[in-house]
Design an enzyme around this catalytic site. Structure first.
Site, mmCIF file in Angstrom:
data_model
loop_
_atom_site.group_PDB
_atom_site.id
_atom_site.type_symbol
_atom_site.label_atom_id
_atom_site.label_comp_id
_atom_site.label_asym_id
_atom_site.label_seq_id
_atom_site.Cartn_x
_atom_site.Cartn_y
_atom_site.Cartn_z
ATOM 1 N N ARG A 62 0.841 -1.214 0.000
ATOM 2 C CA ARG A 62 0.000 0.000 0.000
ATOM 3 C C ARG A 62 0.871 1.256 0.000
ATOM 4 N NH1 ARG A 62 -2.160 1.531 4.612
ATOM 5 N NH2 ARG A 62 -2.654 -0.613 5.195
ATOM 6 N N TYR A 115 -14.136 17.356 -16.035
ATOM 7 C CA TYR A 115 -14.703 16.001 -16.024
ATOM 8 C C TYR A 115 -15.887 15.969 -15.057
ATOM 9 C CZ TYR A 115 -14.521 10.872 -16.035
ATOM 10 O OH TYR A 115 -14.811 9.545 -16.169
ATOM 11 N N ASP A 187 -5.915 19.085 -14.707
ATOM 12 C CA ASP A 187 -6.133 17.740 -15.231
ATOM 13 C C ASP A 187 -5.791 17.800 -16.718
ATOM 14 O OD1 ASP A 187 -7.223 15.463 -16.449
ATOM 15 O OD2 ASP A 187 -8.887 15.329 -15.035
ATOM 16 N N LYS A 212 -6.396 6.534 -19.963
ATOM 17 C CA LYS A 212 -6.603 6.998 -21.335
ATOM 18 C C LYS A 212 -5.310 6.829 -22.153
ATOM 19 C CE LYS A 212 -10.477 7.970 -19.344
ATOM 20 N NZ LYS A 212 -10.839 9.258 -18.804
HETATM 21 C C1 LIG Z 1 -11.434 9.627 -17.551
HETATM 22 C C2 LIG Z 1 -11.095 10.937 -16.949
HETATM 23 C C3 LIG Z 1 -10.985 11.084 -15.561
HETATM 24 C C4 LIG Z 1 -11.255 9.937 -14.616
HETATM 25 O O1 LIG Z 1 -10.303 8.953 -14.754
HETATM 26 P P1 LIG Z 1 -10.592 7.410 -14.394
HETATM 27 O O2 LIG Z 1 -9.287 6.760 -14.705
HETATM 28 O O3 LIG Z 1 -11.718 6.962 -15.266
HETATM 29 O O4 LIG Z 1 -10.956 7.371 -12.953
HETATM 30 C C5 LIG Z 1 -10.635 12.321 -15.065
HETATM 31 N N1 LIG Z 1 -10.417 13.370 -15.887
HETATM 32 C C6 LIG Z 1 -10.524 13.254 -17.215
HETATM 33 C C7 LIG Z 1 -10.265 14.450 -18.061
HETATM 34 C C8 LIG Z 1 -10.864 12.048 -17.799
HETATM 35 O O5 LIG Z 1 -10.980 11.945 -19.119
#
Ligand SMILES: *Cc1c(COP(=O)(O)O)cnc(C)c1O
Length: 400
Positions: A62, A115, A187, A212
């Site tokens: 962890r 998001y 982000d 992604k």
């Molecule tokens: C998909 C996404 C998230 C969330 O990520 P997960 O891996 O699905 O938890 C956050 N911000 C953006 C811009 C995203 O495309």
């Protein structure tokens, strides 16, 4: 032979080699998956060296694992960060970072088209812990600054945004953050370090959904937070308690994906631009949103601060919700599904999926129209993606 420091290596070289020990277990070329929950101490000195921080080692998974650390070092190098921390998902990165850095009675300002789950967390969950947020329109820097209160600690934004691919002006955002001594968080999932490095603009913390582009194969969930050591350590300490950690096997998949990041994203940038230009000329497409097109509202900012415009193209089909869904049903190559950034092209109709729970008026108020489609190109040939879109549109609109 020269004994000076080695020449600075290029991004693609770093993607393959950065973070990796040259000599690995069993003379393996690749970094092994250290699949263990715990790490053993061989004697009292071992324990003492660890607790006194005389020697870096692992204790319990962890708190980190060797496969994770290698992946973190590679990603830190690619994003120009002092340190990186990985998580079980992108949302775990967002929520853990915000909860680590904010306390009861404090406040953050967030731009409105981040998001959806991030916005929900700030609007619905943080207030339960006595943390309030102000939401300001993306692109309105006056409103952003005006929303700052004496108890504001964080400015949070996203770039490019989903689904309209609006671009944050990093210089303006960072200048406001610095002036008011706030921690800035971006982000940057849609951009990847190939196209944009927010830390180089002075942003404090970058967050990625590694699910992604970074993983890149539609086969894992992971998240990352990057920045100066002191920020990352603060979040790491909190993650040790909250436990949203990434497992060694997932780290391996991410590490493997990162090695081809630059070639995948270069291809996706090129394909998305080609597809965007095709769609812009198509008579049944009302509008195309792609930051690489002159017609995009933030094209100039994108050009100034990005090396590529990403693999997502959003467009508005000239038809109602049912017609648009018919177009998607007729696709034979592109898959209909959420997510983006992997090798397979994915397409989604936000009105019927991400925003199905809203009335039409509510959706239109935030710009989610009936014909809106988000296309996230994979690494297939651009000609094949275009041919697929062309035949699906023709099948639906054949009668004019
Ligand atoms: C998909 C996404 C998230 C969330 O990520 P997960 O891996 O699905 O938890 C956050 N911000 C953006 C811009 C995203 O495309």
């Amino acid at each position: 032979m020269s004994t000076g420091s080695p020449p600075k290596r290029g991004f693609s070289t770093q993607a393959v080699h950065a973070g990796e020990d040259r000599k690995k277990f069993g003379d393996s070329l690749t970094t092994p998956i250290v699949q263990t929950s715990t790490f053993v101490f061989h004697d009292a000195k071992d324990v003492h060296d660890y607790t006194s921080k005389a020697k870096f080692r692992f204790e319990y998974s962890r708190y980190g694992t060797p496969t994770q650390r290698t992946t973190e070092k590679k990603l830190a190098e690619l994003d120009g960060a002092q340190d990186c921390l990985l998580f079980a998902s992108g949302m775990s990165a967002v929520t853990t970072a915000l909860l680590a850095l904010l306390s009861k009675g404090q406040h953050l300002v967030i731009t409105d088209d981040v998001y959806k789950k991030t916005l929900q967390f700030c609007q619905n969950d943080l207030p339960r812990f006595g943390i309030e947020c102000a939401i300001t329109p993306m692109g309105d820097y006056k409103a952003l600054e005006k929303a700052i209160q004496p108890n504001t600690r964080i400015l949070f934004s996203e770039s490019p945004t989903n689904p309209y691919l609006n671009i944050l002006d990093m210089k303006k955002f960072v200048a406001i953050g610095k002036k008011h001594r706030l921690t800035t968080i971006v982000d940057a999932t849609f951009a990847t370090p190939v196209n944009q490095q927010p830390l180089a603009f002075g942003v404090d913390i970058v967050i990625h959904s590694a699910t992604k582009y970074l993983g890149g194969h539609n086969d894992l969930l992971a998240g990352a937070a990057l920045g100066k050591e002191r920020f990352v350590n603060e979040v790491r300490d909190f993650q040790k308690t909250t436990g949203g950690v990434i497992d060694p096997h997932c780290c391996y998949l991410l590490l493997r994906g990162l090695k081809t990041l630059s070639i995948r994203v270069a291809r996706q940038n090129a394909t998305a631009l080609t597809v965007a230009k095709f769609l812009e000329k198509h008579p049944r497409i009302k509008k195309v949103y792609y930051p690489g097109l002159k017609s995009h509202r933030d094209h100039q900012i994108a050009k100034a601060q990005m090396r590529g415009f990403g693999g997502v193209v959003t467009f508005d089909v000239d038809g109602d919700s049912a017609t648009t869904q018919k177009v998607l049903e007729n696709l034979k190559l592109c898959y209909v599904g959420p997510s983006l950034g992997g090798v397979e092209t994915l397409i989604t109709h936000p009105a019927s999926i991400s925003y199905y729970d809203m009335t039409r008026d509510e959706r239109y108020a935030i710009g989610i129209t009936d014909g809106l489609v988000r296309l996230a190109v994979g690494v297939e040939d651009a000609e094949d993606i275009i041919a697929d879109l062309e035949q699906a549109l023709a099948a639906v609109f054949k009668k004019g």
